[in-house]
Design a protein around this motif. Structure first.
Motif, PDB file in Angstrom:
ATOM      1  N   GLU A  60     -79.765  -0.058  28.329  1.00 52.98           N
ATOM      2  CA  GLU A  60     -80.334   0.989  29.158  1.00 52.98           C
ATOM      3  C   GLU A  60     -80.160   0.643  30.639  1.00 52.98           C
ATOM      4  OE1 GLU A  60     -81.474   3.790  28.044  1.00 52.98           O
ATOM      5  OE2 GLU A  60     -81.223   3.254  25.934  1.00 52.98           O
ATOM      6  N   ILE A  61     -80.242   1.670  31.457  1.00 55.11           N
ATOM      7  CA  ILE A  61     -80.157   1.448  32.903  1.00 55.11           C
ATOM      8  C   ILE A  61     -81.365   0.629  33.347  1.00 55.11           C
ATOM      9  CG2 ILE A  61     -80.139   2.570  35.152  1.00 55.11           C
ATOM     10  CD1 ILE A  61     -78.656   4.884  33.914  1.00 55.11           C
ATOM     11  N   SER A  62     -81.113  -0.383  34.150  1.00 54.05           N
ATOM     12  CA  SER A  62     -82.168  -1.299  34.560  1.00 54.05           C
ATOM     13  C   SER A  62     -83.123  -0.628  35.541  1.00 54.05           C
ATOM     14  CB  SER A  62     -81.552  -2.548  35.193  1.00 54.05           C
ATOM     15  OG  SER A  62     -82.551  -3.377  35.738  1.00 54.05           O
ATOM     16  N   ALA A  63     -84.365  -1.130  35.552  1.00 53.00           N
ATOM     17  CA  ALA A  63     -85.379  -0.600  36.468  1.00 53.00           C
ATOM     18  C   ALA A  63     -85.060  -0.904  37.918  1.00 53.00           C
ATOM     19  CB  ALA A  63     -86.745  -1.170  36.098  1.00 53.00           C
ATOM     20  N   ARG A  64     -84.133  -1.837  38.160  1.00 54.25           N
ATOM     21  CA  ARG A  64     -83.790  -2.162  39.551  1.00 54.25           C
ATOM     22  C   ARG A  64     -83.086  -1.003  40.244  1.00 54.25           C
ATOM     23  NH1 ARG A  64     -80.906  -5.751  36.740  1.00 54.25           N
ATOM     24  NH2 ARG A  64     -82.045  -7.473  37.683  1.00 54.25           N
ATOM     25  N   TRP A  65     -82.607  -0.022  39.462  1.00 51.40           N
ATOM     26  CA  TRP A  65     -81.913   1.115  40.061  1.00 51.40           C
ATOM     27  C   TRP A  65     -82.842   2.286  40.322  1.00 51.40           C
ATOM     28  CZ3 TRP A  65     -77.781  -0.308  42.198  1.00 51.40           C
ATOM     29  CH2 TRP A  65     -76.956  -1.276  41.617  1.00 51.40           C
ATOM     30  N   GLU A  66     -84.147   2.068  40.195  1.00 46.27           N
ATOM     31  CA  GLU A  66     -85.091   3.141  40.492  1.00 46.27           C
ATOM     32  C   GLU A  66     -84.972   3.662  41.921  1.00 46.27           C
ATOM     33  OE1 GLU A  66     -89.512   4.006  41.786  1.00 46.27           O
ATOM     34  OE2 GLU A  66     -88.266   2.269  42.204  1.00 46.27           O
ATOM     35  N   PRO A  67     -84.808   2.790  42.939  1.00 44.43           N
ATOM     36  CA  PRO A  67     -84.624   3.328  44.310  1.00 44.43           C
ATOM     37  C   PRO A  67     -83.392   4.208  44.447  1.00 44.43           C
ATOM     38  CG  PRO A  67     -85.189   0.993  44.388  1.00 44.43           C
ATOM     39  CD  PRO A  67     -84.914   1.317  42.956  1.00 44.43           C
ATOM     40  N   LEU A  68     -82.341   3.925  43.673  1.00 39.48           N
ATOM     41  CA  LEU A  68     -81.132   4.754  43.734  1.00 39.48           C
ATOM     42  C   LEU A  68     -81.446   6.187  43.326  1.00 39.48           C
ATOM     43  CD1 LEU A  68     -78.077   5.267  43.917  1.00 39.48           C
ATOM     44  CD2 LEU A  68     -77.864   4.306  41.611  1.00 39.48           C
ATOM     45  N   TYR A  69     -82.197   6.365  42.225  1.00 40.67           N
ATOM     46  CA  TYR A  69     -82.528   7.717  41.768  1.00 40.67           C
ATOM     47  C   TYR A  69     -83.526   8.387  42.720  1.00 40.67           C
ATOM     48  CZ  TYR A  69     -80.023   6.982  37.408  1.00 40.67           C
ATOM     49  OH  TYR A  69     -79.038   6.780  36.477  1.00 40.67           O
ATOM     50  N   ILE A  70     -84.412   7.605  43.311  1.00 40.27           N
ATOM     51  CA  ILE A  70     -85.333   8.167  44.312  1.00 40.27           C
ATOM     52  C   ILE A  70     -84.547   8.704  45.504  1.00 40.27           C
ATOM     53  CG2 ILE A  70     -87.111   7.573  45.988  1.00 40.27           C
ATOM     54  CD1 ILE A  70     -88.274   7.836  43.282  1.00 40.27           C
ATOM     55  N   ASN A  71     -83.599   7.905  45.996  1.00 39.40           N
ATOM     56  CA  ASN A  71     -82.801   8.339  47.150  1.00 39.40           C
ATOM     57  C   ASN A  71     -81.939   9.551  46.814  1.00 39.40           C
ATOM     58  OD1 ASN A  71     -83.850   6.243  48.666  1.00 39.40           O
ATOM     59  ND2 ASN A  71     -82.183   4.844  48.172  1.00 39.40           N
ATOM     60  N   LEU A  72     -81.384   9.560  45.605  1.00 46.06           N
ATOM     61  CA  LEU A  72     -80.590  10.720  45.191  1.00 46.06           C
ATOM     62  C   LEU A  72     -81.464  11.963  45.110  1.00 46.06           C
ATOM     63  CD1 LEU A  72     -78.017  12.052  44.216  1.00 46.06           C
ATOM     64  CD2 LEU A  72     -78.471  11.152  41.921  1.00 46.06           C
ATOM     65  N   GLY A  73     -82.690  11.807  44.624  1.00 42.39           N
ATOM     66  CA  GLY A  73     -83.598  12.949  44.551  1.00 42.39           C
ATOM     67  C   GLY A  73     -83.926  13.506  45.918  1.00 42.39           C
ATOM     68  N   HIS A  74     -84.182  12.631  46.882  1.00 39.31           N
ATOM     69  CA  HIS A  74     -84.494  13.108  48.233  1.00 39.31           C
ATOM     70  C   HIS A  74     -83.272  13.765  48.880  1.00 39.31           C
ATOM     71  CE1 HIS A  74     -88.577  11.752  48.635  1.00 39.31           C
ATOM     72  NE2 HIS A  74     -88.265  10.503  48.280  1.00 39.31           N
ATOM     73  N   SER A  75     -82.084  13.237  48.589  1.00 42.77           N
ATOM     74  CA  SER A  75     -80.876  13.868  49.135  1.00 42.77           C
ATOM     75  C   SER A  75     -80.698  15.266  48.570  1.00 42.77           C
ATOM     76  CB  SER A  75     -79.654  12.999  48.827  1.00 42.77           C
ATOM     77  OG  SER A  75     -79.776  11.724  49.412  1.00 42.77           O
TER      78      SER A  75
END
Length: 715
Positions: A566-581
């Motif tokens: 599964e995708i690691s939890a360390r990539w949570e900021p990546l999805y947060i930033n993509l959501g804000h974009s």
């Protein structure tokens, strides 16, 4: 009596000492590591032979093995053998390098013409019986076929000396020449790769220009290439899958071109050509910051691989042909006495995968692919075989830091310090442990000790910079990263971290330049792409940021799928930033999806709940928005942003007529249930106008007159 004296003198003249016996004893004592005994007899043999070069060589070698480096160097220079004997010249360089007399070693390198010495030796006649050069007083006796290995050793020592003097351009050139002198000179390749001296495309080009066909058979060339390519950078596919024509400075030019277009498109403009006012020209000296100087140095490299390859290829002349011809004669002669053991190439390729070096290379590849679980599994198997494999331990420390396993890291660091207190990696592990548990001062102290023990150890410089970056000491952090950039020319990590620090200090333009420079080394590194997307977001170029974040998410998803995890939890900021974009470009549904996925990766994050609530508010779902804001405040009650947005949503909700009607209907139902039937009457609207809602009471009682919050609800 006279006859007896004559017979005794005759016997004395007939008695002889065989120096070959004592020379053999010296070699045996060296092999048995009885260096003091070997030194005693080597000195006697040198005296008896009249200080022949080979005897002086073994005499000095015994001193070197005993750690008496200055003494060994003086012995060779006293008899002036550095200009007449290749082995003595090589031993002199090794002695001065071990004694840290780098400037003296460089002076000797410049004063001795190794090529002329080699030519004079090669022009000597060859013994028809043995196929060996008739070099008088040869150190190697009947082993002149190893002369190219000796020349490779000399060029290797030259590279080490100039690298110690921080002349990395000359050092790289000598390392390349050492590899061309002997394809078996692994130390030269290790210096080029382990010290990150070459770019990835330069490493591949070097492999394709190695004289494998001239110095080995076709089968051996395949085997050697398999071993060497495992040492190369792990950013790209193996060299054997591509041809020479496909090699370019950027292995993925299409992707890099696309990212660059996204990065440069939509830059914030300060004005049009019609409105811009010409500025006065000021004559002044240019001021270049340290970061800009690093970028300029990268644009004008001090080393040219093409020049080194051309120089090395020109050396493969008659000297090499003589070497290979005599080597063939020697091989045919040895075949009569040595048992030949042949193995199929396929079996060799299968067995060599169990080599600890190849296992470490595979673990490093998994590390760069963010497959830390598989990486640690390989390392556990490797360290059972070789518990102190240097490359494996470096990767293990990095993996433990990524996983936050400070208990295991403490054990590894403690074990290394106990056994190898004089190695940089030991104190590097200790520094990483203290940095992980949040103690920056001891972390810096131990990491500084690691860099003092081995100033070429790049990972220690990077960790040293991290210890400052964690405390927001940007200047000190960048100074450490600048040093790492000098030591790790072919690695993208120092450039990445410098760009991050530039971004934190709001120097966005310079940060973007460093990220793009890092992409020329590792075009598809997900961390570089993510940070580049952050810079685009700071530029307020939200469409470009969303595009880069999408590309990064695709890479992360593909790697996770390839690793069967599964995708690691360390990539949570990546999805947060993509959501804000996506929110900024009004793609609310897509933004909501990415925020919800981020919540799956890291549950109970108040920031994520606030982001989801904000999207629902923008979509008009005020009930859901208020629900998520309350969840966020339940986890972090002091968040001013969430409280302010929640207040606005409640006010909007109360201004809605349907909400008032719903409240009125609920109130009427309660009144009808509690009032007798005869006394029921419809409440007037004026009565509700005077009712204070609970939210208003809370606002009056909990308000802070000193707190002024400005919140923009622009999308």
């Amino acid at each position: 009596m006279a006859g007896d004296n004559e017979s005794n003198s005759a016997e004395t003249t007939n008695e002889q000492i065989d120096l070959a016996v004592y020379r053999k004893l010296v070699k045996q004592f060296i092999d048995m590591r009885r260096y003091s005994t070997a030194l005693f007899w080597a000195e006697k043999v040198a005296v008896l032979s009249g200080y022949e070069p080979r005897d002086v060589y073994y005499h000095a070698q015994c001193m070197f093995l005993l750690g008496e480096f200055h003494r060994a160097a003086h012995t060779i220079q006293h008899y002036k053998l550095e200009k007449n004997s290749l082995p003595c010249f090589n031993l002199l360089l090794e002695s001065l390098y071990a004694a840290k007399e780098y400037n003296e070693a460089a002076n000797i390198i410049q004063s001795v013409e190794v090529d002329l010495m080699t030519t004079s030796l090669i022009n000597q006649p060859v013994d028809a019986g043995s196929g060996c050069y008739l070099e008088s007083n040869s150190v190697f006796a009947g082993e002149e076929n190893n002369r190219n290995e000796l020349l490779a050793s000399i060029y290797l020592m030259k590279g080490k000396v100039y690298e110690a003097l921080d002349n990395r351009g000359m050092a790289m050139d000598f390392y390349v020449q050492a590899l061309h002198k002997s394809i078996y000179c692994f130390e030269a390749l290790e210096a080029l790769v382990q010290h990150e001296m070459l770019m990835a495309w330069e490493e591949f080009e070097l492999m394709h220009h190695l004289p494998l066909a001239q110095q080995s058979s076709e089968v051996d060339a395949k085997f050697i290439l398999k071993l060497y390519e495992s040492r190369l950078k792990k950013y790209y596919e193996l060299i054997s899958t591509r041809g020479v024509d496909e090699i370019s400075p950027i292995v993925n030019p299409d992707v890099l071109k696309y990212i660059k277009e996204v990065s440069t498109r939509g830059q914030p403009q300060t004005g049009t050509s019609e409105t811009q006012v010409p500025k006065p020209i000021l004559v002044k000296f240019p001021v270049i910051s340290p970061a800009q100087k690093v970028l300029e140095d990268l644009k004008v490299p001090t080393f040219s691989l093409q020049t080194s390859l051309s120089r090395a290829s020109s050396m493969i002349d008659s000297s090499h042909r003589s070497y290979f011809e005599s080597s063939g004669r020697r091989r045919s002669r040895d075949n009569d006495t040595v048992t030949i053991q042949l193995m199929p190439l396929a079996e060799c390729m299968t067995r060599v995968l169990r080599s600890t070096d190849l296992m470490a290379a595979e673990a490093e590849k998994c590390f760069y692919d963010c497959d830390y679980k598989h990486c640690l599994k390989i390392l556990n198997d490797l360290l059972k075989i070789d518990p102190f494999h240097n490359n494996a331990l470096t990767i293990q420390i990095a993996c433990l830091v990524e996983n936050g396993d400070f208990n295991k890291l403490f054990y590894v660091a403690h074990k290394l310090v106990d056994r190898y207190p004089d190695k940089a990696i030991s104190w590097y592990a200790v520094g990483c442990y203290y940095d992980m548990i949040g103690k920056s001062d001891p972390a810096r102290r131990y990491l500084s000790k690691a860099t003092a023990l081995d100033r070429l150890y790049g990972p220690a410089w990077l960790a040293y910079g991290h210890s400052f970056a964690n405390e927001n000491e940007h200047e000190q952090a960048m100074a450490a990263y600048f040093k790492a950039t000098q030591l790790m020319r072919g690695c993208h990590l120092p450039l990445l971290y410098i760009g991050v620090e530039c971004g934190l200090t709001k120097n966005l333009e310079l940060a973007e330049k460093f990220f793009l420079q890092a992409m020329t080394i590792a075009p598809l590194d997900v961390y570089v792409l993510h940070e580049l997307g952050v810079i685009k977001y700071e530029y307020e170029y939200y469409e470009g940021a969303a595009t880069i974040f999408h590309c990064t998410v695709d890479l992360v998803s593909q790697r996770a799928k390839a690793n069967n995890e599964e995708i690691s939890a360390r990539w949570e900021p990546l999805y947060i930033n993509l959501g804000h974009s996506c929110r900024k470009i009004k793609k609310y549904e897509e933004a909501l999806y990415h925020f919800q996925y981020a919540l799956v990766l890291k549950p109970q994050n108040p920031t994520t709940y606030t982001s989801i609530g904000f999207i629902h508010a923008l979509l008009g779902n005020l009930d859901k928005a208020i629900e998520y804001f309350h969840k966020s405040l339940a986890l972090n009650r002091d968040c001013i942003v969430t409280s302010t947005i929640l207040k606005g949503c409640i006010e909007d909700l109360m201004d809605d007529n349907t909400t008032i009607d719903e409240i009125c209907s609920k109130a009427l139902k309660k009144v009808s249930k509690s009032t007798p039937a005869g006394s029921q009457r419809a409440p007037s609207a004026d009565k509700f106008n005077g009712v204070k809602l609970k939210f208003d009471e809370d606002e009056l009682t909990n308000s802070d007159s000193n707190m002024i919050v400005e919140m923009s609800f622009e999308t």
